[in-house]
Scaffold this motif. Structure first.
Motif, PDB file in Angstrom:
ATOM      1  N   LEU A   1       0.821  -1.211   0.000  1.00  0.00           N
ATOM      2  CA  LEU A   1       0.000   0.000   0.000  1.00  0.00           C
ATOM      3  C   LEU A   1       0.857   1.263   0.000  1.00  0.00           C
ATOM      4  O   LEU A   1       0.668   2.177  -0.808  1.00  0.00           O
ATOM      5  N   VAL A   2       1.809   1.327   0.925  1.00  0.00           N
ATOM      6  CA  VAL A   2       2.648   2.525   1.045  1.00  0.00           C
ATOM      7  C   VAL A   2       3.530   2.675  -0.186  1.00  0.00           C
ATOM      8  O   VAL A   2       3.700   3.780  -0.719  1.00  0.00           O
ATOM      9  N   PHE A   3       4.085   1.578  -0.639  1.00  0.00           N
ATOM     10  CA  PHE A   3       4.958   1.599  -1.810  1.00  0.00           C
ATOM     11  C   PHE A   3       4.227   2.161  -3.031  1.00  0.00           C
ATOM     12  O   PHE A   3       4.704   3.100  -3.683  1.00  0.00           O
ATOM     13  N   ALA A   4       3.059   1.606  -3.333  1.00  0.00           N
ATOM     14  CA  ALA A   4       2.314   2.046  -4.518  1.00  0.00           C
ATOM     15  C   ALA A   4       1.835   3.486  -4.390  1.00  0.00           C
ATOM     16  O   ALA A   4       1.827   4.237  -5.369  1.00  0.00           O
ATOM     17  N   ALA A   5       1.453   3.887  -3.171  1.00  0.00           N
ATOM     18  CA  ALA A   5       0.883   5.217  -2.974  1.00  0.00           C
ATOM     19  C   ALA A   5       1.898   6.326  -3.170  1.00  0.00           C
ATOM     20  O   ALA A   5       1.545   7.443  -3.573  1.00  0.00           O
ATOM     21  N   LEU A   6       3.181   6.069  -2.907  1.00  0.00           N
ATOM     22  CA  LEU A   6       4.182   7.137  -2.887  1.00  0.00           C
ATOM     23  C   LEU A   6       5.095   7.163  -4.102  1.00  0.00           C
ATOM     24  O   LEU A   6       5.970   8.020  -4.198  1.00  0.00           O
ATOM     25  N   LEU A   7       4.924   6.230  -5.038  1.00  0.00           N
ATOM     26  CA  LEU A   7       5.818   6.168  -6.193  1.00  0.00           C
ATOM     27  C   LEU A   7       5.831   7.465  -6.996  1.00  0.00           C
ATOM     28  O   LEU A   7       6.893   7.976  -7.368  1.00  0.00           O
ATOM     29  N   LEU A   8       4.655   7.993  -7.268  1.00  0.00           N
ATOM     30  CA  LEU A   8       4.565   9.204  -8.083  1.00  0.00           C
ATOM     31  C   LEU A   8       5.197  10.391  -7.374  1.00  0.00           C
ATOM     32  O   LEU A   8       5.950  11.170  -7.966  1.00  0.00           O
ATOM     33  N   THR A   9       4.920  10.534  -6.080  1.00  0.00           N
ATOM     34  CA  THR A   9       5.466  11.655  -5.312  1.00  0.00           C
ATOM     35  C   THR A   9       6.988  11.614  -5.281  1.00  0.00           C
ATOM     36  O   THR A   9       7.662  12.629  -5.526  1.00  0.00           O
TER      37      THR A   9
ATOM     38  N   SER B   1       1.095  -6.029 -16.578  1.00  0.00           N
ATOM     39  CA  SER B   1       1.328  -6.264 -15.152  1.00  0.00           C
ATOM     40  C   SER B   1       0.173  -7.040 -14.538  1.00  0.00           C
ATOM     41  O   SER B   1       0.374  -7.880 -13.657  1.00  0.00           O
ATOM     42  N   LEU B   2      -1.033  -6.763 -15.003  1.00  0.00           N
ATOM     43  CA  LEU B   2      -2.208  -7.486 -14.508  1.00  0.00           C
ATOM     44  C   LEU B   2      -2.044  -8.982 -14.759  1.00  0.00           C
ATOM     45  O   LEU B   2      -2.259  -9.810 -13.862  1.00  0.00           O
ATOM     46  N   GLY B   3      -1.635  -9.345 -15.970  1.00  0.00           N
ATOM     47  CA  GLY B   3      -1.486 -10.755 -16.293  1.00  0.00           C
ATOM     48  C   GLY B   3      -0.305 -11.408 -15.611  1.00  0.00           C
ATOM     49  O   GLY B   3      -0.388 -12.519 -15.089  1.00  0.00           O
ATOM     50  N   GLU B   4       0.837 -10.715 -15.572  1.00  0.00           N
ATOM     51  CA  GLU B   4       2.059 -11.309 -15.024  1.00  0.00           C
ATOM     52  C   GLU B   4       1.967 -11.561 -13.527  1.00  0.00           C
ATOM     53  O   GLU B   4       2.254 -12.662 -13.044  1.00  0.00           O
ATOM     54  N   PHE B   5       1.584 -10.547 -12.775  1.00  0.00           N
ATOM     55  CA  PHE B   5       1.658 -10.667 -11.322  1.00  0.00           C
ATOM     56  C   PHE B   5       0.523 -11.499 -10.749  1.00  0.00           C
ATOM     57  O   PHE B   5       0.671 -12.097  -9.687  1.00  0.00           O
ATOM     58  N   GLY B   6      -0.598 -11.550 -11.443  1.00  0.00           N
ATOM     59  CA  GLY B   6      -1.672 -12.416 -10.980  1.00  0.00           C
ATOM     60  C   GLY B   6      -1.267 -13.874 -11.004  1.00  0.00           C
ATOM     61  O   GLY B   6      -1.587 -14.651 -10.097  1.00  0.00           O
ATOM     62  N   VAL B   7      -0.505 -14.271 -12.031  1.00  0.00           N
ATOM     63  CA  VAL B   7      -0.039 -15.652 -12.126  1.00  0.00           C
ATOM     64  C   VAL B   7       1.012 -15.949 -11.061  1.00  0.00           C
ATOM     65  O   VAL B   7       1.012 -17.011 -10.437  1.00  0.00           O
ATOM     66  N   LEU B   8       1.930 -15.005 -10.841  1.00  0.00           N
ATOM     67  CA  LEU B   8       2.962 -15.221  -9.823  1.00  0.00           C
ATOM     68  C   LEU B   8       2.361 -15.310  -8.426  1.00  0.00           C
ATOM     69  O   LEU B   8       2.996 -15.832  -7.508  1.00  0.00           O
ATOM     70  N   PHE B   9       1.149 -14.808  -8.248  1.00  0.00           N
ATOM     71  CA  PHE B   9       0.422 -14.963  -6.986  1.00  0.00           C
ATOM     72  C   PHE B   9      -0.153 -16.372  -6.866  1.00  0.00           C
ATOM     73  O   PHE B   9      -0.090 -17.000  -5.801  1.00  0.00           O
TER      74      PHE B   9
ATOM     75  N   VAL C   1      -0.459  -0.644  -9.795  1.00  0.00           N
ATOM     76  CA  VAL C   1      -1.913  -0.771  -9.876  1.00  0.00           C
ATOM     77  C   VAL C   1      -2.280  -1.998 -10.712  1.00  0.00           C
ATOM     78  O   VAL C   1      -3.200  -2.755 -10.372  1.00  0.00           O
ATOM     79  N   GLY C   2      -1.531  -2.228 -11.803  1.00  0.00           N
ATOM     80  CA  GLY C   2      -1.780  -3.408 -12.628  1.00  0.00           C
ATOM     81  C   GLY C   2      -1.548  -4.701 -11.868  1.00  0.00           C
ATOM     82  O   GLY C   2      -2.332  -5.650 -11.982  1.00  0.00           O
ATOM     83  N   SER C   3      -0.472  -4.754 -11.071  1.00  0.00           N
ATOM     84  CA  SER C   3      -0.206  -5.976 -10.308  1.00  0.00           C
ATOM     85  C   SER C   3      -1.282  -6.203  -9.258  1.00  0.00           C
ATOM     86  O   SER C   3      -1.713  -7.344  -9.026  1.00  0.00           O
ATOM     87  N   ALA C   4      -1.759  -5.119  -8.618  1.00  0.00           N
ATOM     88  CA  ALA C   4      -2.846  -5.250  -7.647  1.00  0.00           C
ATOM     89  C   ALA C   4      -4.129  -5.708  -8.335  1.00  0.00           C
ATOM     90  O   ALA C   4      -4.881  -6.545  -7.814  1.00  0.00           O
ATOM     91  N   LEU C   5      -4.381  -5.163  -9.529  1.00  0.00           N
ATOM     92  CA  LEU C   5      -5.538  -5.601 -10.311  1.00  0.00           C
ATOM     93  C   LEU C   5      -5.429  -7.083 -10.655  1.00  0.00           C
ATOM     94  O   LEU C   5      -6.407  -7.829 -10.593  1.00  0.00           O
ATOM     95  N   GLY C   6      -4.211  -7.505 -11.012  1.00  0.00           N
ATOM     96  CA  GLY C   6      -4.005  -8.899 -11.372  1.00  0.00           C
ATOM     97  C   GLY C   6      -4.298  -9.833 -10.218  1.00  0.00           C
ATOM     98  O   GLY C   6      -4.974 -10.860 -10.377  1.00  0.00           O
ATOM     99  N   ILE C   7      -3.781  -9.478  -9.032  1.00  0.00           N
ATOM    100  CA  ILE C   7      -4.029 -10.297  -7.847  1.00  0.00           C
ATOM    101  C   ILE C   7      -5.528 -10.321  -7.537  1.00  0.00           C
ATOM    102  O   ILE C   7      -6.087 -11.361  -7.183  1.00  0.00           O
ATOM    103  N   ALA C   8      -6.183  -9.164  -7.695  1.00  0.00           N
ATOM    104  CA  ALA C   8      -7.619  -9.089  -7.396  1.00  0.00           C
ATOM    105  C   ALA C   8      -8.438  -9.899  -8.398  1.00  0.00           C
ATOM    106  O   ALA C   8      -9.262 -10.736  -8.010  1.00  0.00           O
ATOM    107  N   ILE C   9      -8.210  -9.678  -9.683  1.00  0.00           N
ATOM    108  CA  ILE C   9      -9.044 -10.322 -10.706  1.00  0.00           C
ATOM    109  C   ILE C   9      -8.730 -11.811 -10.827  1.00  0.00           C
ATOM    110  O   ILE C   9      -9.624 -12.661 -10.762  1.00  0.00           O
ATOM    111  N   LEU C  10      -7.432 -12.141 -10.976  1.00  0.00           N
ATOM    112  CA  LEU C  10      -7.087 -13.551 -11.135  1.00  0.00           C
ATOM    113  C   LEU C  10      -7.260 -14.314  -9.827  1.00  0.00           C
ATOM    114  O   LEU C  10      -7.583 -15.511  -9.847  1.00  0.00           O
ATOM    115  N   GLY C  11      -7.067 -13.623  -8.698  1.00  0.00           N
ATOM    116  CA  GLY C  11      -7.360 -14.271  -7.422  1.00  0.00           C
ATOM    117  C   GLY C  11      -8.835 -14.583  -7.280  1.00  0.00           C
ATOM    118  O   GLY C  11      -9.219 -15.648  -6.778  1.00  0.00           O
TER     119      GLY C  11
END
Length: 547
Positions: free
Chosen positions: A60-68, A300-308, A427-437
């Motif tokens: 959560l913290v990592f993703a939230a602060l990347l842009l800043t 990222s959605l496809g890759e990280f969902g599988v690694l989960f 965000v894509g990796s989080a989406l991947g974990i959410a959708i593929l999970g």
């Protein structure tokens, strides 16, 4: 004594090795911790909710602060922020290794996330500012191969450390790495920052973007746990339980939409009035940046969902230990490293976008093949060639897609650009974990409910309790069913069915990512940014202030 061009090139490549080591540190920390969680639960006596927060607080913290932090790197100095981030990450790793309670470990993970958010986009902007032409393609290939390889090796390292030493080494390992990175970066990486004279701080943009992305990632990651609409688990923070009959997840999504809409409006207003902005929205007018980020989100959605999903299936269905799971995933790491050996040459000959498309085609073939061979009693050998193909695809696609996204971004705005694309990937990796999970556990539940229908003793509520237990434990409850072999076997078969659905779903998503890359052209940098292509070199970054 003046340095020759060969000396300068040697320093750049040596510096790249330490930049890649910094990336390896934050990627390995995430994957190693996932394997160590069961031991942490037993040692510190944390609850299931506490265990989730040990994992998710960092994300959560990592993703939230990347842009800043990507923007701050442009303003304050990219090397400087990288060094601060490494120091924070290393120091908090020491605190995590010494943790005596769950809350203490969660706090250390939050602070680790801050350090990681300083490191990740800054490594990209340093590559973007220090390398040109063909060298840039090679540098991004090394960066991407590091991510793919370490992500695959992480479970092996974590399994070894946890099994033979202690879970504390999952964090303690970062300390000597951090010391080496600081020394190497100081010696070989020059400082750079934006050359403009703008003054001021976009505090409103920083607050809104941080809040928006934190709420978005929370909703995506925790939807399966707390319910997408109605609450399925108590949500407790600081001893207080969520009071509404509505799950906190849709509330988080609404808050994220409001915060990110407000962020876009604030950025547009500040830009029109000539004030400093956290994100220059005109970057999205650059076709390669805009289209590349869309492709990166999908990939990222496809890759990280599988690694989960893969490690869960290997441990809870095949019965592999943490160490055996790491060994089983080695073909993935090997494929990534093999691909890195020729990715840069292929990018030079055919263009980065061609490499990305080739990588995605290999990923689709690899993960679809895995979906065909997975079985509750599969031997270790059949998945190996498909894991290798999948790893090669990651090694080709990940780095070169990053290079395509940043190819035409002006060097002075590379921190904003890299922070944006890093955030999109998270965000894509989080989406991947959410959708593929969700695909995994929904498929598991429906199939297990069908298989238990008619099994003696599993009628009605008894069967529902088994299905719920297996789903909510992400498969860990299967081990507790050994006293009823027929039920345990049904649970393994159903988990395999759910994993197969998730793999086919990931293959479909990655195929969509392939189609999205068709809008990227060749992916080569514009000639003004590529002196080796015969164009005019870009304006130099601020000269080094240190080594």
């Amino acid at each position: 004594m003046s340095r020759t061009p060969q000396d300068a090139a040697g320093r750049r490549w040596t510096g790249l090795a330490f930049i890649a080591l910094a990336v390896a540190m934050i990627i390995s920390s995430a994957t190693i911790t996932n394997v160590a969680i069961p031991e942490i639960i037993g040692d510190l006596g944390v609850s299931a909710t506490g265990a989730q927060w040990i994992q998710e607080s960092y994300t959560l913290v990592f993703a939230a602060l990347l842009l800043t932090f990507g923007r701050l790197a442009d303003r304050l100095g990219r090397r400087r922020l990288l060094l601060v981030g490494v120091a924070v990450f290393g120091g908090m790793s020491l605190l995590a290794a010494a943790a005596t309670s769950g809350p203490m470990l969660v706090g250390a993970r939050v602070l680790q996330g801050i350090g990681g958010a300083m490191i990740f986009p800054t490594t990209l902007s340093l590559l973007n500012s220090n390398f040109r032409g063909r060298e840039r393609a090679t540098a991004f290939a090394v960066w991407g191969a590091t991510i793919g390889g370490v992500a695959a090796l992480g479970p092996l390292i974590g399994g070894w450390l946890t099994t033979d030493l202690s879970w504390r080494w999952a964090f303690g390992l970062n300390i000597p790495i951090a010391v080496a990175v600081v020394a190497g970066v100081l010696a070989f990486v020059p400082e750079s920052r934006e050359t403009g004279t703008e003054r001021g701080v976009d505090a409103a943009g920083a607050v809104l973007s941080t809040l928006g992305f934190a709420l978005l990632v929370f909703g995506l990651v925790e939807g399966q746990t707390y319910g997408w609409w109605e609450p399925t688990e108590p949500f407790v923070v600081g001893g207080r339980e969520w009071p509404l009959p509505l799950s906190p997840v849709p509330v988080a999504f609404i808050g994220a939409a409001l915060a990110l809409t407000a962020f876009a409006l604030v950025e547009r207003a500040r830009s029109r009035s000539g004030r400093v902005v956290l994100l220059d929205l005109s970057l999205f007018a650059i076709p390669s940046f805009r289209n590349g980020n869309i492709a990166a989100l999908i990939v990222s959605l496809g890759e990280f969902g599988v690694l989960f999903a893969l490690p869960l299936w290997m441990q809870f269905v095949l019965g592999y230990s943490a160490l055996e799971t790491g060994v089983a995933l080695l073909p993935l790491a090997l494929g990534s490293f093999v691909a890195s050996g020729f990715a840069a040459r292929l990018a030079t000959a055919r263009g980065p976008a061609f490499v990305v498309r080739t990588g995605l085609a290999l990923e689709v073939a690899g993960i679809a093949g895995l979906g065909l061979v997975v079985a509750a009693d599969v031997h270790w050998a059949p998945p190996v060639p498909f894991l290798f193909l999948y790893g090669m695809g990651i090694g080709l696609a990940t780095a070169q897609l990053t290079g395509v996204v940043l190819a035409d971004v002006p060097v002075e705005r590379s921190g904003q650009g890299s922070g944006t694309q890093s955030t999109v990937r998270q965000v894509g990796s989080a989406l991947g974990i959410a959708i593929l999970g969700t695909i995994l556990f929904t498929g598991l539940g429906a199939d297990l409910d069908r298989r238990l229908d008619g099994v003696p003793g599993m009628e009605g509520a008894a069967g529902e309790r088994v299905v719920t237990a297996v789903q909510r434990s992400a498969g860990a409850a299967i081990a507790g069913l050994s006293g009823t072999p027929e039920v345990a076997e049904a649970a393994k078969e159903s988990f395999t069915t759910g994993a197969r659905y998730a793999m086919f779903g990931a293959a479909g998503v990655l195929a969509a990512g392939f189609l999205a890359t068709l809008s990227l052209g060749s992916g080569r940098p514009a000639e003004r940014d590529d002196p080796e292509a015969g164009g005019r070199p870009p304006a130099p970054a601020t000269p080094a202030t240190g080594a």
